[in-house]
Structure formats: structure tokens, C-alpha cells
Write an enzyme that holds these catalytic residues in place. Sequence first.
Site, PDB file in Angstrom:
ATOM      1  N   LYS A 179      41.861  35.624  35.677  1.00 29.05           N
ATOM      2  CA  LYS A 179      40.696  34.792  35.387  1.00 29.05           C
ATOM      3  C   LYS A 179      40.596  34.533  33.895  1.00 29.05           C
ATOM      4  O   LYS A 179      41.084  35.333  33.091  1.00 29.05           O
ATOM      5  CB  LYS A 179      39.422  35.528  35.835  1.00 29.05           C
ATOM      6  CG  LYS A 179      39.199  35.587  37.330  1.00 29.05           C
ATOM      7  CD  LYS A 179      37.885  36.301  37.643  1.00 29.05           C
ATOM      8  CE  LYS A 179      37.639  36.393  39.137  1.00 29.05           C
ATOM      9  NZ  LYS A 179      37.444  35.095  39.811  1.00 29.05           N
ATOM     10  N   ARG A 191      39.019  37.617  50.601  1.00 28.81           N
ATOM     11  CA  ARG A 191      39.329  37.300  52.006  1.00 28.81           C
ATOM     12  C   ARG A 191      40.452  38.183  52.525  1.00 28.81           C
ATOM     13  O   ARG A 191      40.533  38.429  53.723  1.00 28.81           O
ATOM     14  CB  ARG A 191      39.682  35.807  52.120  1.00 28.81           C
ATOM     15  CG  ARG A 191      40.877  35.394  51.302  1.00 28.81           C
ATOM     16  CD  ARG A 191      40.943  33.888  51.088  1.00 28.81           C
ATOM     17  NE  ARG A 191      39.956  33.435  50.101  1.00 28.81           N
ATOM     18  CZ  ARG A 191      39.715  32.165  49.806  1.00 28.81           C
ATOM     19  NH1 ARG A 191      40.366  31.210  50.438  1.00 28.81           N
ATOM     20  NH2 ARG A 191      38.814  31.844  48.906  1.00 28.81           N
TER      21      ARG A 191
HETATM   22  N1  BES Z   1      34.987  37.204  43.230  1.00 24.02           N
HETATM   23  C1  BES Z   1      35.401  35.854  43.170  1.00 24.02           C
HETATM   24  C2  BES Z   1      34.277  34.867  43.521  1.00 24.02           C
HETATM   25  C3  BES Z   1      33.085  34.825  42.596  1.00 24.02           C
HETATM   26  C4  BES Z   1      32.996  33.835  41.634  1.00 24.02           C
HETATM   27  C5  BES Z   1      32.057  35.715  42.746  1.00 24.02           C
HETATM   28  C6  BES Z   1      31.880  33.779  40.818  1.00 24.02           C
HETATM   29  C7  BES Z   1      30.946  35.645  41.923  1.00 24.02           C
HETATM   30  C8  BES Z   1      30.860  34.672  40.967  1.00 24.02           C
HETATM   31  C9  BES Z   1      36.554  35.610  44.147  1.00 24.02           C
HETATM   32  O1  BES Z   1      37.392  36.669  44.341  1.00 24.02           O
HETATM   33  C10 BES Z   1      37.381  34.504  43.575  1.00 24.02           C
HETATM   34  O2  BES Z   1      37.951  34.709  42.543  1.00 24.02           O
HETATM   35  N2  BES Z   1      37.408  33.363  44.254  1.00 24.02           N
HETATM   36  C11 BES Z   1      38.167  32.247  43.835  1.00 24.02           C
HETATM   37  C12 BES Z   1      38.990  31.791  44.996  1.00 24.02           C
HETATM   38  C13 BES Z   1      39.958  30.694  44.657  1.00 24.02           C
HETATM   39  C14 BES Z   1      41.092  31.258  43.861  1.00 24.02           C
HETATM   40  C15 BES Z   1      40.443  30.089  45.953  1.00 24.02           C
HETATM   41  C16 BES Z   1      37.198  31.145  43.401  1.00 24.02           C
HETATM   42  O3  BES Z   1      36.214  30.946  44.109  1.00 24.02           O
HETATM   43  O4  BES Z   1      37.416  30.563  42.371  1.00 24.02           O
HETATM   44 MN    MN Z   2      38.957  36.761  42.893  1.00 27.28          MN
END
Ligand code: BES
Ligand code: MN
Length: 496
Positions: free
Chosen positions: A278, A352
Site C-alpha cells: 500500500k 477475502r
Molecule cells: N483492508 C483493506 C480494505 C480497507 C480499505 C479497509 C480502507 C479500510 C479502509 C483491504 O484488504 C484491501 O486492501 N482491499 C483492496 C482490494 C483491492 C486490491 C481489490 C481495496 O479495496 O483497495
Molecule cells: Mn488489503
Amino acid sequence: MDIKIKKGAVSGEKSDAAVFMLFEGEKPAGALSKIDGAQGGVISRAIASGEFTGKPGETALFHLASKTGPERIILAGLGRREKFSPDSLMRAAGAAAGLAGKTALKEISAYPAPPEGISLHQFASLTAQGMLLALYNFDRFKKAESDRKVKSLTLPASDRAAEIELKKGAAEGRIIADSVNFAKDMINAPANEMTPSVMAARAKAAARDVGLKLKILEADDCKRLGMGAFLGVAMGSKQPPKFIVLEYNGAKPVDRRQGPYVIIGKGITFDSGGISIKPSEGMEKMKYDMAGAGAVIAAIRCAAALKLPVNLVAIAPCTENMPGGAALKPGDMVRAMNGKTIEIISTDAEGRLVLADALCYAARYKPRAVIDIATLTGACVIALGDSAIGLMGNDRGLIGEVIRAGEAANERAWELPMWDEYLDAMKGDVTDLKNVGGRKAATVTAGKFLQEFVDYPWAHLDIAGTAWEEKGRPYCPKGATAIGVRLIVEFLKRKG
Ligand code: BES
Ligand code: MN
Ligand code: ZN
């Protein structure tokens, strides 16, 4: 804050302040009008001049001249009578307690005058919840812990019957609020403290406190069960994963033939994104990526403490998502417990993966219904902001029940569509599934991915937008919201 129920009048009870709740646009009545009269009408004058209007969450503080009884009055606004809901009461109670805390008052009382449709039991429960939640403060990392803590709340009871009702209600409110705050303590804690092992220790403490069965599956156990998706996520971390299972059997013997309810919470104790790392800005927030796990551990603790007549299992797959040398890489493939293969497109779509194996594991209980709760997608934050949980599922009845429980608890959920065509984006080229389906409807496609691991009535709650409070709301200070605890408890209460 201790809660005491005492027979007698609030005006006779010595305290730093007595809290009275008042509807917008209404004059003091009953006990408050007596105090007002004895004080030369200070309260009615403040209302007449518009200094206090009774708007939701508004407060005002008055010093009293009398030597006996309360030294001050705190008025708290309930908003307009026709708009009243249990939330209005929690909000008023929370605002009053907040003012008492800020003013360094130690002992307060509150006059139980429940509005129409609210029992004394509910009044005590909601008041206790509003106050205990508003006074929550995550300050154990500060050198000087705040001494501005309200020590006690006294609720005066007019007779023996009222005393019993208030006692029961206050006890319920205390259990619910303590459980929410127990979840908040886990979620607010930094990830270098709240590792999967420490999550397991907290689950153990909860199990000991309220009498739950506890099972911790170690990596080896998970391997034997074929949890390749969960273990894949754990590979990049030095911290051993823990697959936490808690069981509570409270159902009456006749109801035991039906399977239990199962609640599953995503427990990523830190989500760096893994190899698909990230951006660094805001990454510190990803300590709360275990908010789902915190919520289900707290919810089962609460259900058991309330002795709800249900059978319930809580599952929390806990691991870090880190980019270590053994970490999953984009293009890698994993096999989940039900045999389905998944191509990893982004290691940041890890939630997921851990949920997939937990959903498979839940099937062994032949559950009546399964609810999972997860900080799953950034897209949910975009779609619904911090005002609603994203809700998906495969069972209309269950979805309706979750919506109604959420409304009652003021943890609202909004349903998103789950049409077949949304699954297309998740189909793999060389595997059964891939873990990312592109930018379109990313909350829904994540839900469709999860559905591939489900063969029972199921609802999925995406709390990415609602698990963390940025500014502070009535009875919810900044930080972890522990959303889901009160929704799940409300859902279960309606079953008992
Ligand atoms: N934990 C994150 C989602 C999240 C984002 C929670 C902001 C709280 C605040 C999750 O694991 C994630 O990184 N999701 C990605 C998925 C994508 C790579 C398909 C996302 O939503 O960007
Ligand atoms: Mn994630
Ligand atoms: Zn995540």
C-alpha cells in the site's frame, strides 16, 4: 463508572450533578419542574431565552443554591418528540456524561423519565450504554492518564418494582457497553501489540470470563484442514497466524437441533498490502483491519454474558499481511479448504482469502445462518462513506433481519445487489477464481467471491467505511467504533 440504583427521589440524592433529559421545545415537567420552582425558575428561563433548546445531544449546566440534593443540573436534549428513537436517549445520556467528565464531576445521577414506548428497563440500559460508550477513552499510552473520569451514576427508583427493572436494565447496558469497549481496546491497540497471538490471548480471556469454549487452530492445524488461502496470507509475516474459534451454547434444549449461528470476523492485525504494498500515506490505519475479528469476539462474549438463549460460534482468522521473503506474490495460486483454486492478482486483496477458509470451516457446524464482518474493500468507503455498512447476502429473510437489527442498534446496513453477472469479474483464467475483479463494483465483486465458499444462509457486512471514526460522534469518540457488536447482539436478542 459504577451504576447504582437507589430508592428515593433524585432531588434528595446528594450528587455533583443530576441529569435530566428534555425534548426540544418542551418545558420542564415533574421532578424537574419542582427543582426549577425551588430555584426561582432558572431552568425555564434558560429555555425561554433559547440558551437551551433541547436539540439532540445539546447540554446545559446549572448550579443550584440548595445544600441538599444535587449541586448541579445537567440538561440533555432528546431532540423532537416525534423523531424520538432509542438512539436519541443514548445520545442525550452520552452528551451529559461527556459534559460531566469534561467538568471533572465525579458522581452523577439521572432521573428516569422514559419517553412513551420506552420501559424503565430500556431507559436504564440505553442510559448506561450511552454514558459508558461516551466515556470510553483509549489513553493507556499517555503518560498521564486522565483523571477526568465520572466515578458513579445513580438512578433513583420510585418503588421496589422500578428498582428491579432499573437494575436489570443497567446490568444489560453495562454488559453491552463493556463488550463494545472490549472490542475497541483490541482495535485501537497498535499492531505491534495486537498480534494474532495477542488476539488469541484476548479471546482466551473472554472465554474464561463468560464461559465459552475456545479452540485455537495453529498453522499446522490449518494446513491439515487445507486452508491454503488463509495460510497464503500469513506466509509473509514473522507472526504466527491464529485461527480463533469460540463457542457458546445457550439455546434451550428444544432449539438445539437447529444448527448454531456463526459469526466470522476478518482478523488482519496489520494490512501492509503485502508484496502489492500500500502507499505509505495512511498505512498506519491498517492496524484496524482486524475490526471484524474484534467485533465477533466481543459479540460472543456479550451474548454469553447476557445469557441469550442461542447457540453461537465466533470465528476469527487472524494474521498479518506482510511482504516478507516467503510472502505470496501476484501470480501465485492458492487452494482454499473447499478445493477451489485462486490466482492472486493483488496480495492486498487478502481479506477475502482469509474469509474464504473461515466460511468453509463454518460449514462443519451446519449453521442456521452465518454473518461475516470485515473491513474488506476501499470501494465500500467510496460507495457508502462512514454512514452505512455495506450488506450483501444470499437469503432475503436474513438480510431483512440484519437490516432491522442494524436500525435498532443505530449501526445501519445498506444492501448492495448480488446479481450473477457480478461473479464474472472474479472468474480465473487458469484457476477457479482470481482474488481481484477490477475497479468496477469492487465491494460487490468481493462479496461474490466470498459467496463461492458458502452453502448456507449467509450475510456479509463490509465495514471498511464504518470501523473507524475520524472526528468523534455522539457516544462514539475518535478511533475504533467497534461497529457490528451492537448490531449482532441486537440480531441475536431478537432470536432468543
Ligand atoms: N483492508 C483493506 C480494505 C480497507 C480499505 C479497509 C480502507 C479500510 C479502509 C483491504 O484488504 C484491501 O486492501 N482491499 C483492496 C482490494 C483491492 C486490491 C481489490 C481495496 O479495496 O483497495
Ligand atoms: Mn488489503
Ligand atoms: Zn485488508
